[in-house]
Design a protein around this motif. Structure first.
Motif, PDB file in Angstrom:
ATOM      1  N   VAL A 195      41.545  35.650  38.816  1.00 41.71           N
ATOM      2  CA  VAL A 195      42.520  36.424  39.097  1.00 41.71           C
ATOM      3  C   VAL A 195      42.947  37.448  38.226  1.00 41.71           C
ATOM      4  O   VAL A 195      42.691  39.169  39.061  1.00 41.71           O
ATOM      5  N   GLU A 196      42.395  38.048  37.130  1.00 41.32           N
ATOM      6  CA  GLU A 196      42.095  39.379  36.141  1.00 41.32           C
ATOM      7  C   GLU A 196      41.653  40.273  36.964  1.00 41.32           C
ATOM      8  O   GLU A 196      41.029  41.374  37.101  1.00 41.32           O
ATOM      9  N   GLU A 226      51.466  43.771  43.600  1.00 39.33           N
ATOM     10  CA  GLU A 226      52.831  43.321  43.022  1.00 39.33           C
ATOM     11  C   GLU A 226      51.463  42.254  41.755  1.00 39.33           C
ATOM     12  O   GLU A 226      51.004  41.103  42.157  1.00 39.33           O
ATOM     13  N   GLU A 227      51.952  42.814  40.253  1.00 37.68           N
ATOM     14  CA  GLU A 227      50.566  41.742  39.407  1.00 37.68           C
ATOM     15  C   GLU A 227      51.550  40.938  39.128  1.00 37.68           C
ATOM     16  O   GLU A 227      52.895  41.192  38.511  1.00 37.68           O
ATOM     17  N   ARG A 228      51.280  39.640  38.383  1.00 34.51           N
ATOM     18  CA  ARG A 228      51.724  38.798  38.365  1.00 34.51           C
ATOM     19  C   ARG A 228      51.076  38.439  37.517  1.00 34.51           C
ATOM     20  O   ARG A 228      49.702  38.625  36.728  1.00 34.51           O
ATOM     21  N   SER A 229      51.160  38.395  35.810  1.00 34.20           N
ATOM     22  CA  SER A 229      50.859  37.751  34.863  1.00 34.20           C
ATOM     23  C   SER A 229      50.285  36.585  35.374  1.00 34.20           C
ATOM     24  O   SER A 229      50.062  35.271  35.942  1.00 34.20           O
ATOM     25  N   PRO A 230      48.563  36.310  35.500  1.00 36.45           N
ATOM     26  CA  PRO A 230      48.141  34.882  35.811  1.00 36.45           C
ATOM     27  C   PRO A 230      48.063  33.878  34.774  1.00 36.45           C
ATOM     28  O   PRO A 230      48.096  33.450  35.761  1.00 36.45           O
ATOM     29  N   ILE A 274      39.530  44.842  40.546  1.00 39.48           N
ATOM     30  CA  ILE A 274      39.108  45.689  41.823  1.00 39.48           C
ATOM     31  C   ILE A 274      39.590  45.925  43.067  1.00 39.48           C
ATOM     32  O   ILE A 274      39.600  46.864  43.020  1.00 39.48           O
ATOM     33  N   LEU A 275      41.016  45.563  42.987  1.00 39.10           N
ATOM     34  CA  LEU A 275      42.707  46.004  43.883  1.00 39.10           C
ATOM     35  C   LEU A 275      43.095  47.301  42.951  1.00 39.10           C
ATOM     36  O   LEU A 275      42.914  48.328  43.798  1.00 39.10           O
ATOM     37  N   ARG A 276      42.908  47.438  42.177  1.00 39.85           N
ATOM     38  CA  ARG A 276      43.500  48.560  40.516  1.00 39.85           C
ATOM     39  C   ARG A 276      42.588  49.559  41.133  1.00 39.85           C
ATOM     40  O   ARG A 276      42.180  51.317  41.368  1.00 39.85           O
ATOM     41  N   ASN A 277      40.938  49.544  41.060  1.00 42.20           N
ATOM     42  CA  ASN A 277      39.336  50.464  40.785  1.00 42.20           C
ATOM     43  C   ASN A 277      39.411  50.570  42.807  1.00 42.20           C
ATOM     44  O   ASN A 277      39.388  51.957  42.512  1.00 42.20           O
ATOM     45  N   ALA A 278      40.121  49.763  43.437  1.00 41.99           N
ATOM     46  CA  ALA A 278      40.242  50.695  44.897  1.00 41.99           C
ATOM     47  C   ALA A 278      41.393  50.684  45.406  1.00 41.99           C
ATOM     48  O   ALA A 278      41.310  51.775  46.284  1.00 41.99           O
ATOM     49  N   GLY A 279      41.776  51.182  44.164  1.00 34.35           N
ATOM     50  CA  GLY A 279      43.621  52.004  44.744  1.00 34.35           C
ATOM     51  C   GLY A 279      44.703  51.104  45.599  1.00 34.35           C
ATOM     52  O   GLY A 279      45.304  52.064  46.550  1.00 34.35           O
TER      53      GLY A 279
END
Length: 114
Positions: A63-64, A78-82, A69-74
């Motif tokens: 998940v991390e 919604e982020e939850r604590s893995p 990957i999602l952050r780098n792709a812009g």
């Protein structure tokens, strides 16, 4: 009748969550019908817990990695604590949920020689 379960029976390559895997669920329900008691030793539970912890750690890492990957792709998400998404299963409680009686035993040298 008492049925002693060993770690090979409980071993699974998948993280257990919410309920027993189908083969263990069916086994537990048959034990309940036969009025049998399933015996789990503390050492078996610890061994299975160690494997499940490895699976939790692997899932958290995946998940991390996906978040990175999602952050780098812009890509917004919604982020939850893995670490809060996954938890260790309580095998004794999961067995109890099927209706079967469970006993937890501390393994001792004398019990191993009987």
């Amino acid at each position: 009748m008492h049925i002693l379960i060993n770690s090979d029976i409980l071993f699974t390559s998948k993280l257990v969550s919410g309920h027993l895997p189908s083969h263990l669920d069916a086994f537990a329900r048959e034990c309940d019908k036969a009025n049998a008691v399933v015996v789990l030793t503390r050492t078996v539970l610890l061994e299975v817990e160690r494997r499940q912890q490895q699976l939790v750690d692997e899932s958290v890492a995946k998940v991390e990695n996906a978040y990175a990957i999602l952050r780098n792709a812009g890509v917004p998400f919604e982020e939850r604590s893995p670490a809060e998404m996954f938890s260790l299963p309580d095998f004794a409680e999961l067995f109890r949920q099927t209706g079967v009686r469970i006993e937890i035993e501390e393994a001792s040298l004398s019990s191993r020689t009987q």
